[in-house]
Every structure is written in structure tokens, then in C-alpha cells.
Design a protein around this motif. Structure first.
Motif, PDB file in Angstrom:
ATOM      1  N   VAL A  30       0.856  -1.196   0.000  1.00 46.81           N
ATOM      2  CA  VAL A  30       0.000   0.000   0.000  1.00 46.81           C
ATOM      3  C   VAL A  30       0.885   1.236   0.000  1.00 46.81           C
ATOM      4  O   VAL A  30       1.866   1.310   0.754  1.00 46.81           O
ATOM      5  CB  VAL A  30      -0.921   0.039   1.240  1.00 46.81           C
ATOM      6  N   ILE A  31       0.537   2.204  -0.840  1.00 41.46           N
ATOM      7  CA  ILE A  31       1.183   3.510  -0.803  1.00 41.46           C
ATOM      8  C   ILE A  31       0.267   4.456  -0.043  1.00 41.46           C
ATOM      9  O   ILE A  31      -0.882   4.676  -0.443  1.00 41.46           O
ATOM     10  CB  ILE A  31       1.446   4.051  -2.219  1.00 41.46           C
ATOM     11  N   LEU A  32       0.750   5.000   1.069  1.00 39.10           N
ATOM     12  CA  LEU A  32      -0.005   5.957   1.876  1.00 39.10           C
ATOM     13  C   LEU A  32       0.364   7.359   1.418  1.00 39.10           C
ATOM     14  O   LEU A  32       1.500   7.806   1.616  1.00 39.10           O
ATOM     15  CB  LEU A  32       0.308   5.765   3.357  1.00 39.10           C
ATOM     16  N   LEU A  33      -0.580   8.041   0.796  1.00 41.36           N
ATOM     17  CA  LEU A  33      -0.339   9.375   0.251  1.00 41.36           C
ATOM     18  C   LEU A  33      -0.683  10.431   1.293  1.00 41.36           C
ATOM     19  O   LEU A  33      -1.800  10.456   1.823  1.00 41.36           O
ATOM     20  CB  LEU A  33      -1.204   9.589  -0.993  1.00 41.36           C
ATOM     21  N   THR A  34       0.258  11.327   1.574  1.00 41.84           N
ATOM     22  CA  THR A  34      -0.018  12.422   2.495  1.00 41.84           C
ATOM     23  C   THR A  34       0.879  13.603   2.134  1.00 41.84           C
ATOM     24  O   THR A  34       1.517  13.611   1.086  1.00 41.84           O
ATOM     25  CB  THR A  34       0.179  11.963   3.954  1.00 41.84           C
ATOM     26  N   GLY A  35       0.898  14.609   2.998  1.00 41.43           N
ATOM     27  CA  GLY A  35       1.700  15.799   2.759  1.00 41.43           C
ATOM     28  C   GLY A  35       2.130  16.404   4.080  1.00 41.43           C
ATOM     29  O   GLY A  35       1.834  15.877   5.166  1.00 41.43           O
ATOM     30  N   HIS A  36       2.811  17.538   4.018  1.00 40.95           N
ATOM     31  CA  HIS A  36       3.283  18.226   5.221  1.00 40.95           C
ATOM     32  C   HIS A  36       2.132  19.020   5.842  1.00 40.95           C
ATOM     33  O   HIS A  36       2.126  20.248   5.866  1.00 40.95           O
ATOM     34  CB  HIS A  36       4.455  19.145   4.874  1.00 40.95           C
ATOM     35  N   LEU A  37       1.172  18.280   6.331  1.00 43.42           N
ATOM     36  CA  LEU A  37      -0.061  18.860   6.849  1.00 43.42           C
ATOM     37  C   LEU A  37      -0.327  18.321   8.241  1.00 43.42           C
ATOM     38  O   LEU A  37      -0.250  17.103   8.468  1.00 43.42           O
ATOM     39  CB  LEU A  37      -1.236  18.511   5.931  1.00 43.42           C
ATOM     40  N   GLY A  38      -0.662  19.223   9.191  1.00 43.66           N
ATOM     41  CA  GLY A  38      -0.953  18.788  10.538  1.00 43.66           C
ATOM     42  C   GLY A  38       0.256  18.115  11.167  1.00 43.66           C
ATOM     43  O   GLY A  38       1.396  18.568  11.032  1.00 43.66           O
ATOM     44  N   PHE A  39       0.033  16.991  11.826  1.00 45.06           N
ATOM     45  CA  PHE A  39       1.115  16.233  12.464  1.00 45.06           C
ATOM     46  C   PHE A  39       1.459  15.053  11.566  1.00 45.06           C
ATOM     47  O   PHE A  39       1.023  13.930  11.775  1.00 45.06           O
ATOM     48  CB  PHE A  39       0.658  15.778  13.851  1.00 45.06           C
ATOM     49  N   TRP A  40       2.276  15.308  10.545  1.00 45.15           N
ATOM     50  CA  TRP A  40       2.541  14.278   9.541  1.00 45.15           C
ATOM     51  C   TRP A  40       3.443  13.159  10.079  1.00 45.15           C
ATOM     52  O   TRP A  40       3.490  12.083   9.505  1.00 45.15           O
ATOM     53  CB  TRP A  40       3.148  14.887   8.276  1.00 45.15           C
ATOM     54  N   GLU A  41       4.128  13.378  11.197  1.00 46.63           N
ATOM     55  CA  GLU A  41       4.927  12.312  11.791  1.00 46.63           C
ATOM     56  C   GLU A  41       4.052  11.262  12.472  1.00 46.63           C
ATOM     57  O   GLU A  41       4.543  10.199  12.875  1.00 46.63           O
ATOM     58  CB  GLU A  41       5.906  12.888  12.812  1.00 46.63           C
ATOM     59  N   ALA A  42       2.753  11.534  12.599  1.00 47.34           N
ATOM     60  CA  ALA A  42       1.864  10.637  13.343  1.00 47.34           C
ATOM     61  C   ALA A  42       1.805   9.242  12.755  1.00 47.34           C
ATOM     62  O   ALA A  42       1.563   8.268  13.479  1.00 47.34           O
ATOM     63  CB  ALA A  42       0.452  11.225  13.393  1.00 47.34           C
ATOM     64  N   GLY A  43       2.019   9.109  11.454  1.00 45.45           N
ATOM     65  CA  GLY A  43       1.932   7.802  10.822  1.00 45.45           C
ATOM     66  C   GLY A  43       2.880   6.774  11.428  1.00 45.45           C
ATOM     67  O   GLY A  43       2.573   5.579  11.443  1.00 45.45           O
ATOM     68  N   ASN A  44       4.026   7.245  11.957  1.00 41.64           N
ATOM     69  CA  ASN A  44       4.980   6.329  12.568  1.00 41.64           C
ATOM     70  C   ASN A  44       4.445   5.701  13.849  1.00 41.64           C
ATOM     71  O   ASN A  44       5.000   4.718  14.341  1.00 41.64           O
ATOM     72  CB  ASN A  44       6.297   7.061  12.851  1.00 41.64           C
ATOM     73  N   TYR A  45       3.373   6.289  14.391  1.00 42.72           N
ATOM     74  CA  TYR A  45       2.679   5.705  15.541  1.00 42.72           C
ATOM     75  C   TYR A  45       1.379   5.037  15.127  1.00 42.72           C
ATOM     76  O   TYR A  45       1.094   3.894  15.501  1.00 42.72           O
ATOM     77  CB  TYR A  45       2.383   6.797  16.581  1.00 42.72           C
ATOM     78  N   VAL A  46       0.577   5.742  14.323  1.00 47.07           N
ATOM     79  CA  VAL A  46      -0.785   5.295  14.021  1.00 47.07           C
ATOM     80  C   VAL A  46      -0.797   3.957  13.301  1.00 47.07           C
ATOM     81  O   VAL A  46      -1.525   3.033  13.696  1.00 47.07           O
ATOM     82  CB  VAL A  46      -1.529   6.366  13.189  1.00 47.07           C
ATOM     83  N   PHE A  47      -0.025   3.832  12.239  1.00 46.34           N
ATOM     84  CA  PHE A  47      -0.130   2.620  11.423  1.00 46.34           C
ATOM     85  C   PHE A  47       0.439   1.388  12.115  1.00 46.34           C
ATOM     86  O   PHE A  47      -0.171   0.309  12.050  1.00 46.34           O
ATOM     87  CB  PHE A  47       0.442   2.876  10.034  1.00 46.34           C
ATOM     88  N   PRO A  48       1.587   1.472  12.807  1.00 48.08           N
ATOM     89  CA  PRO A  48       1.975   0.318  13.618  1.00 48.08           C
ATOM     90  C   PRO A  48       0.931  -0.037  14.675  1.00 48.08           C
ATOM     91  O   PRO A  48       0.714  -1.222  14.959  1.00 48.08           O
ATOM     92  CB  PRO A  48       3.293   0.782  14.255  1.00 48.08           C
ATOM     93  N   ALA A  49       0.262   0.979  15.256  1.00 44.08           N
ATOM     94  CA  ALA A  49      -0.782   0.704  16.240  1.00 44.08           C
ATOM     95  C   ALA A  49      -1.956  -0.039  15.613  1.00 44.08           C
ATOM     96  O   ALA A  49      -2.652  -0.804  16.293  1.00 44.08           O
ATOM     97  CB  ALA A  49      -1.265   2.008  16.876  1.00 44.08           C
ATOM     98  N   LEU A  50      -2.173   0.174  14.309  1.00 43.07           N
ATOM     99  CA  LEU A  50      -3.232  -0.531  13.587  1.00 43.07           C
ATOM    100  C   LEU A  50      -2.760  -1.887  13.052  1.00 43.07           C
ATOM    101  O   LEU A  50      -3.511  -2.578  12.359  1.00 43.07           O
ATOM    102  CB  LEU A  50      -3.729   0.330  12.421  1.00 43.07           C
ATOM    103  N   GLY A  51      -1.528  -2.245  13.350  1.00 42.39           N
ATOM    104  CA  GLY A  51      -0.995  -3.517  12.878  1.00 42.39           C
ATOM    105  C   GLY A  51      -0.525  -3.491  11.444  1.00 42.39           C
ATOM    106  O   GLY A  51      -0.420  -4.540  10.795  1.00 42.39           O
ATOM    107  N   VAL A  52      -0.224  -2.297  10.928  1.00 40.48           N
ATOM    108  CA  VAL A  52       0.206  -2.146   9.537  1.00 40.48           C
ATOM    109  C   VAL A  52       1.726  -1.979   9.500  1.00 40.48           C
ATOM    110  O   VAL A  52       2.259  -1.004  10.045  1.00 40.48           O
ATOM    111  CB  VAL A  52      -0.465  -0.918   8.885  1.00 40.48           C
ATOM    112  N   PRO A  53       2.463  -2.897   8.877  1.00 42.46           N
ATOM    113  CA  PRO A  53       3.921  -2.726   8.756  1.00 42.46           C
ATOM    114  C   PRO A  53       4.224  -1.543   7.836  1.00 42.46           C
ATOM    115  O   PRO A  53       3.740  -1.474   6.712  1.00 42.46           O
ATOM    116  CB  PRO A  53       4.393  -4.039   8.142  1.00 42.46           C
ATOM    117  N   LEU A  54       4.997  -0.592   8.337  1.00 38.22           N
ATOM    118  CA  LEU A  54       5.168   0.694   7.655  1.00 38.22           C
ATOM    119  C   LEU A  54       6.626   1.018   7.412  1.00 38.22           C
ATOM    120  O   LEU A  54       7.475   0.849   8.290  1.00 38.22           O
ATOM    121  CB  LEU A  54       4.541   1.803   8.512  1.00 38.22           C
TER     122      LEU A  54
END
Length: 304
Positions: free
Chosen positions: A126-150
Motif C-alpha cells: 500500500v502507498i499511503l499518500l499524504t503531505g506536510h499537513l498537521g502532524f505528519w509524523e503521526a503515521g509512525n505511531y498510528v499505522f503500527p498501532a493498527l498492525g500495519v507494517p510501515l
């Protein structure tokens, strides 16, 4: 005789000073309760407008170009808030590894997880598309918390000491970092192993390897590497963004997966524009949380 290790250039003195300053300030920020730390970050961001006058003027010009009907007062207010938001995001970036791993709802309200699962079920990564918006570093927490290898694509900082410090925080919950300098081969390898790739597609990339797109009414270069890969290998692209709420929790939304159609240069440019439009629409939800301080728009040379 052992060969010398690569990429071990002497650390510049100013980089050592920067790193020393980080080591002096970071423990204080990390020791504070989160809300107190964010108040500090907001004040620090506001003060930095005056220390970073060139960046402030660049941000004001970018906002004026993007919203030509806005008054000077509106532009000034947005840029002030922009600096405050960046200061708060910097604080949360320093504290990200302190977030409780078992209670993501304490920090985030996440919508659209079913779209992510739908993309994963295709078995192509999966390609997760985002940008420099809000707290863009959050993915390093959110997706592992959802069980998604990132794996997150990131450009290494010039100061390798500081870069290593933030690498430890970014990878704390299991995400890995792929240097943007390693190219498409490593990205494709990760996708083929079923991992998700986090990508910020709102940075300037000089040609070749990029195309000009319309972004807030102005031409800007965008890389075509990811668009090309998604088209060629039918990899789903899942737009996802994270915006700060007034209570300092975050709204995270995950959109339905996209499968890009077509082939050839025209389709490549059209699809890259389409992805850019998605990012612009997300920014327009709350323009004060995008990174207006960087040189997103550069000189464009278009020859027919």
C-alpha cells in the motif's frame, strides 16, 4: 586490513553545537506533561516568526499567492498560526515515542480504517499518500498501532547526529525509514513484501523524474516515481491525513484506495496532478496547518 566505513565524514562543529542544543532542550520538553509541552511549543513557534524573518516573508508570499483575495490581516493571522502549529508539531515529534502504545484513541480519532484493510487485501502493498499537513509524523505511531507494517520515505537531515536522534523516535513503534536517496528499488521491495509506504508528495523535485502540476494556482514540480510505480504494478494508493483539533487530539482520516489507470507520459502527468489535487483539498480543510515556510514553488521551464 579492514576497509574504512563509508559515509563517516567528520561531523561539522556547528552540527555538534546543534546536537548539543537538542540534547539540552529535548529532555525538558519530554519531562513536561503533554499539554504543558504543547503550550511551550506554541509559544516557541510564535517567537520563531521574528527569528526566521526570511521564512516568515516566504510564508506570507506563499499564502498571498494561494489566496489572492485575502486581506493582509488574514494572511498575517494565518502565518502566525502556522508558526504556532509547527512549534506544537515539533514538540509532539520529540515526544512521539512517549505516546501510550495501547491507547491510540487518547491522541487520535481515526476514520476509514476499512479503506486501509481493503487496500491491504489486494496483496500488493500500500502507498499511503499524504503531505506536510498537521502532524505528519503521526503515521509512525498510528499505522503500527493498527498492525500495519510501515516504511516511511524521508530525506535524511544534513546533521547526521540530529538525524539519528529522530530516527530512534520515528522507529520506536516498529516503523522503518527508507532514505529518499535510495530510490525506487528499495520502495518496490518493501511493497512486494506487503508493507505500506508512507509518502509526502508535496515537496519540490527537480526534473528529470518530475512533472509540473497546478498547486494552489501555481506550477510546481512533483516526482513521478511513485505515480509511475503505482500505475505499472497496480499498487493501491490510500490518501491519509492528520489534522490537529482544538483539544490537541488529532483527526486522522483514511480515504478509499485508488488504482491509477492508463500508461504513457500523458497518463503519468494526469495521475500526478490528480494526486496533487487530493493533497490540496486536504490542505484547504485547514490551511493554517500546512508547511507554508518551504520553497514549494520554484522556477518552471516548460518547453513545447
Amino acid at each position: 586490513m579492514a576497509k574504512p566505513a563509508k559515509n563517516l565524514k567528520p561531523v561539522l562543529f556547528r552540527h555538534r553545537l546543534e546536537y548539543a542544543a537538542l540534547l539540552a532542550v529535548a529532555p525538558l520538553i519530554r519531562a513536561l506533561p503533554r499539554q504543558a509541552a504543547l503550550r511551550f511549543g506554541r509559544r516557541l513557534g510564535s517567537l520563531s516568526r521574528w527569528f526566521l524573518a526570511a521564512r516568515r516573508k516566504l510564508a506570507e508570499d506563499n499564502v498571498h499567492q494561494a489566496f489572492p483575495d485575502w486581506s493582509p490581516q488574514q494572511i498575517t493571522a494565518l502565518v502566525k498560526r502556522n508558526f504556532e502549529q509547527l512549534g506544537m508539531s515539533a514538540v509532539d515529534s520529540l515526544r512521539l515515542d512517549l505516546f501510550a502504545v495501547d491507547t491510540p484513541e487518547e491522541y487520535f480519532e481515526i476514520r476509514g480504517v476499512e479503506h486501509l484493510r481493503e487496500a491491504q487485501d489486494l496483496g500488493r502493498g500500500v502507498i499511503l499518500l499524504t503531505g506536510h499537513l498537521g502532524f505528519w509524523e503521526a503515521g509512525n505511531y498510528v499505522f503500527p498501532a493498527l498492525g500495519v507494517p510501515l516504511d516511511t520515505i524521508a530525506k535524511p537531515l544534513k546533521n547526521r547526529l540530529t538525524d539519528a536522534y529522530f530516527q530512534r523516535i520515528r522507529t520506536h513503534f516498529g516503523a522503518d525509514i527508507i532514505s529518499s536517496r535510495k530510490g525506487a528499488r528499495q520502495i518496490l521491495k518493501s511493497l512486494q513484501s506487503g508493507r505500506a509506504i508512507g509518502l509526502l508528495l508535496d515537496q519540490h523535485i527537480s526534473p528529470p523524474g518530475s512533472v509540473p502540476v497546478d498547486f494552489f494556482g501555481r506550477k510546481a514540480y512533483v516526482t513521478t516515481a511513485i505515480t509511475n510505480m503505482a500505475m505499472k504494478y497496480r499498487i493501491p494508493i490510500v490518501p491519509t491525513f492528520c489534522l490537529r483539533r482544538p483539544d490537541n487530539r488529532y483527526d486522522v482520516w483514511i480515504d478509499p484506495p485508488l488504482l491509477l489507470e492508463g500508461d504513457g507520459e500523458a497518463a503519468l502527468a494526469e495521475n500526478t496532478q490528480y494526486l496533487t489535487n487530493i493533497i490540496e483539498q486536504a490542505i484547504r480543510r485547514d490551511p493554517g496547518q500546512w508547511f507554508w515556510l518551504h520553497k514549494r514553488w520554484r522556477k518552471i521551464n516548460i518547453t513545447k
